[in-house]
Design a protein around this motif. Structure first.
Motif, mmCIF file in Angstrom:
data_model
loop_
_atom_site.group_PDB
_atom_site.id
_atom_site.type_symbol
_atom_site.label_atom_id
_atom_site.label_comp_id
_atom_site.label_asym_id
_atom_site.label_seq_id
_atom_site.Cartn_x
_atom_site.Cartn_y
_atom_site.Cartn_z
ATOM 1 N N PHE A 28 0.837 -1.201 0.000
ATOM 2 C CA PHE A 28 0.000 0.000 0.000
ATOM 3 C C PHE A 28 0.878 1.259 0.000
ATOM 4 O O PHE A 28 0.656 2.184 -0.791
ATOM 5 C CB PHE A 28 -0.930 -0.017 1.219
ATOM 6 N N ALA A 29 1.899 1.278 0.869
ATOM 7 C CA ALA A 29 2.804 2.434 0.927
ATOM 8 C C ALA A 29 3.526 2.611 -0.411
ATOM 9 O O ALA A 29 3.625 3.726 -0.937
ATOM 10 C CB ALA A 29 3.809 2.261 2.061
ATOM 11 N N GLY A 30 4.004 1.498 -0.977
ATOM 12 C CA GLY A 30 4.682 1.573 -2.272
ATOM 13 C C GLY A 30 3.759 2.071 -3.365
ATOM 14 O O GLY A 30 4.161 2.854 -4.234
ATOM 15 N N ALA A 31 2.501 1.647 -3.313
ATOM 16 C CA ALA A 31 1.537 2.051 -4.338
ATOM 17 C C ALA A 31 1.222 3.540 -4.237
ATOM 18 O O ALA A 31 1.037 4.215 -5.254
ATOM 19 C CB ALA A 31 0.256 1.223 -4.220
ATOM 20 N N GLY A 52 0.282 5.811 -13.245
ATOM 21 C CA GLY A 52 0.659 4.922 -12.142
ATOM 22 C C GLY A 52 1.132 3.551 -12.590
ATOM 23 O O GLY A 52 2.008 2.952 -11.964
ATOM 24 N N GLY A 53 0.563 3.028 -13.692
ATOM 25 C CA GLY A 53 0.837 1.664 -14.117
ATOM 26 C C GLY A 53 2.295 1.389 -14.421
ATOM 27 O O GLY A 53 2.856 0.398 -13.955
ATOM 28 N N VAL A 54 2.941 2.287 -15.172
ATOM 29 C CA VAL A 54 4.335 2.039 -15.547
ATOM 30 C C VAL A 54 5.269 2.132 -14.359
ATOM 31 O O VAL A 54 6.409 1.699 -14.431
ATOM 32 C CB VAL A 54 4.836 2.974 -16.681
ATOM 33 N N VAL A 55 4.813 2.716 -13.237
ATOM 34 C CA VAL A 55 5.667 2.798 -12.061
ATOM 35 C C VAL A 55 5.396 1.633 -11.102
ATOM 36 O O VAL A 55 6.316 1.058 -10.534
ATOM 37 C CB VAL A 55 5.482 4.148 -11.329
ATOM 38 N N ILE A 56 4.120 1.251 -10.947
ATOM 39 C CA ILE A 56 3.798 0.223 -9.955
ATOM 40 C C ILE A 56 4.281 -1.159 -10.407
ATOM 41 O O ILE A 56 4.721 -1.967 -9.579
ATOM 42 C CB ILE A 56 2.280 0.209 -9.627
ATOM 43 N N VAL A 57 4.246 -1.455 -11.704
ATOM 44 C CA VAL A 57 4.645 -2.799 -12.156
ATOM 45 C C VAL A 57 6.121 -3.100 -11.860
ATOM 46 O O VAL A 57 6.421 -4.120 -11.246
ATOM 47 C CB VAL A 57 4.306 -3.016 -13.650
ATOM 48 N N ALA A 76 1.414 -8.633 -11.209
ATOM 49 C CA ALA A 76 1.710 -7.195 -11.163
ATOM 50 C C ALA A 76 0.912 -6.439 -12.223
ATOM 51 O O ALA A 76 0.317 -5.396 -11.928
ATOM 52 C CB ALA A 76 3.212 -6.964 -11.348
ATOM 53 N N ILE A 77 0.865 -6.964 -13.463
ATOM 54 C CA ILE A 77 0.137 -6.216 -14.504
ATOM 55 C C ILE A 77 -1.377 -6.313 -14.284
ATOM 56 O O ILE A 77 -2.114 -5.406 -14.652
ATOM 57 C CB ILE A 77 0.536 -6.642 -15.946
ATOM 58 N N GLY A 78 -1.836 -7.382 -13.646
ATOM 59 C CA GLY A 78 -3.264 -7.479 -13.304
ATOM 60 C C GLY A 78 -3.658 -6.401 -12.309
ATOM 61 O O GLY A 78 -4.667 -5.702 -12.490
ATOM 62 N N ALA A 79 -2.836 -6.240 -11.263
ATOM 63 C CA ALA A 79 -3.113 -5.210 -10.254
ATOM 64 C C ALA A 79 -2.974 -3.821 -10.863
ATOM 65 O O ALA A 79 -3.759 -2.911 -10.582
ATOM 66 C CB ALA A 79 -2.156 -5.362 -9.072
ATOM 67 N N SER A 80 -1.982 -3.658 -11.733
ATOM 68 C CA SER A 80 -1.759 -2.368 -12.376
ATOM 69 C C SER A 80 -2.948 -1.964 -13.252
ATOM 70 O O SER A 80 -3.417 -0.834 -13.199
ATOM 71 C CB SER A 80 -0.488 -2.435 -13.216
#
Lengths: 276, 132
Positions: A11-14, A28-33, A47-51
């Motif tokens: 959560f903190a990382g997101a 956000g997607g290109v950073v969170i993956v 990771a890409i599912g959550a993104s």
């Protein structure tokens, strides 16, 4: 590490990824993956599912705010969504046939290109006063507010824009990202739209594009509720915080600094995917 | 229905954009609330177990049809609550395309009614999980 502390850290990382995504304009997607795969060792498919889910949330939330400002061209959006949603289904279908390492390498390359497209010096856009015949026939012209009153524009090179949009959609479905950088490229560089019209209309289309892949991701088990929960809520919160910061600060140097950091993540993903 | 038709027919582009913005905002907030509620129940019930996302395995949720998700959510099952939020989230951009279809139809903009229908058809293919 139990689920409680894992969720807290993700959560903190997101939140950080959402802030970075909105401050740099990358999304956000290109950073969170890369964060999930490189830092947390999570399989890229989860990771890409959550993104993908967080991309639908942030773009819809941001579009709601942008729609009040009068820059978004909804006709151009709906027309080009024919291209992006078709591309998304092709991309999402392709990704289900690829091994995780291949998705990582492609992701790393797209990440590098996105950073280049987003951080590079923006030339003053050459706004087309008289557009392509197709732009006029489809009545895609619009106006946008300026301090001196509304200014009109008509898109040119509509077929080229449509083609690049199909590619943007394919990348979105393939990698679970919004691929805003490529969408802006189509609207701004190919179709000659004013920059603010390009960025807001691109964002407007991202949610629908990502929704086209969501069912395929879900059916393949890419979307894990326990992981999606902290990622979606964190990226959404982070992007809202980032948008507030953008209002009060000019962030050119910040974009450059973070751009370099994200470049490093992209290289790390390519190296990891190739098992070098 | 006829009155909604005449109301929307009188709307300016800006009013249509604002209405679209309201649809998106309400959808995202509702989705976030459902996901957060499911998240709290999930953490309370399974917070002490171990996460496993390092290696991919096709483990599909028990709640795969919208009906099963809604039933599970009403039973307060955490996974179903989160998935109900995801369902609302995915349907948010879909509803704004439906709204655009309606607005184009009211204005008798045949070409854009067709574009909206094509987008909805592609979305239907993707949302039912049909890959190529």
């Amino acid at each position: 590490v139990n689920i409680l502390s894992f969720t807290a850290v993700v959560f903190a990382g997101a939140i950080g990824a959402g802030m970075l995504g909105s401050l740099t304009g990358l999304g956000g997607g290109v950073v969170i993956v890369p964060l999930l795969t490189v830092a947390f060792g999570i399989d890229i498919r989860y990771a890409i599912g959550a993104s993908l889910v967080s991309v639908i949330a942030t773009s819809s939330g941001a579009a709601a705010a942008y729609l009040r400002e009068g820059f978004t061209n909804m006709r151009i959006g709906v027309f080009l969504e024919v291209a992006t949603t078709s591309g998304a289904i092709i991309g999402a279908s392709l990704t289900t046939h690829l091994p995780g390492s291949a998705i990582e390498v492609i992701f790393g390359v797209v990440l590098l290109v996105s950073v280049f497209l987003t951080v590079r010096e923006q030339e003053a856009p050459s706004i087309a006063a008289h557009g392509h015949g197709l732009g006029e026939r489809l009545r895609l012209s619009g106006t946008y507010p300026t301090p001196e009153g509304d200014v009109g524009y008509t898109p040119r090179r509509v077929p080229a824009g449509f083609g690049i949009m199909a590619l943007a959609g394919a990348l979105s479905g393939l990698l679970g990202i919004g691929s805003g950088a490529v969408k802006v490229l189509a609207l701004d560089q190919a179709m000659g739209l004013p920059f603010k019209v390009s960025t807001t209309t691109s964002n407007f289309m991202i949610g629908v594009t990502a929704a086209a892949s969501a069912g395929i991701y879900l059916q393949r088990g890419y979307i894990q509720p326990g992981l999606v929960m902290p990622v979606m809520l964190g990226v959404l919160a982070g992007s809202l915080i980032g948008a507030r910061i953008l209002v009060v600060a000019r962030v050119r140097w910040l974009r450059l600094a973070f751009g370099v950091a994200i470049l490093a993540l992209g290289v790390e993903m390519i190296v990891g995917g190739l098992r070098l | 229905v006829k009155s909604i038709f005449s109301v929307v027919a009188g709307w300016s582009d800006l009013a249509l954009e604002r209405a679209t913005g309201v649809i998106l905002r309400v959808g995202v907030i509702a989705a976030a609330v459902l996901v957060a509620a499911g998240g709290v129940v999930y953490l309370v019930r399974s917070g002490t177990q171990l996460p496993e996302y390092r290696t991919f395995s096709i483990s599909l949720s028990a709640y795969r049809s919208p009906l099963a998700i809604v039933r599970g959510a009403f039973d307060g099952h955490p996974t179903a609550l989160i998935e109900a939020g995801l369902l609302v989230l995915v349907l948010t951009p879909v509803s704004r395309v439906v709204f655009a279809l309606f607005a184009f139809a009211v204005r008798r903009d045949v070409l854009f009614v067709v574009f909206s229908l094509v987008v909805l058809a592609i979305l239907a293919v993707g949302l039912t999980g049909h890959s190529l």
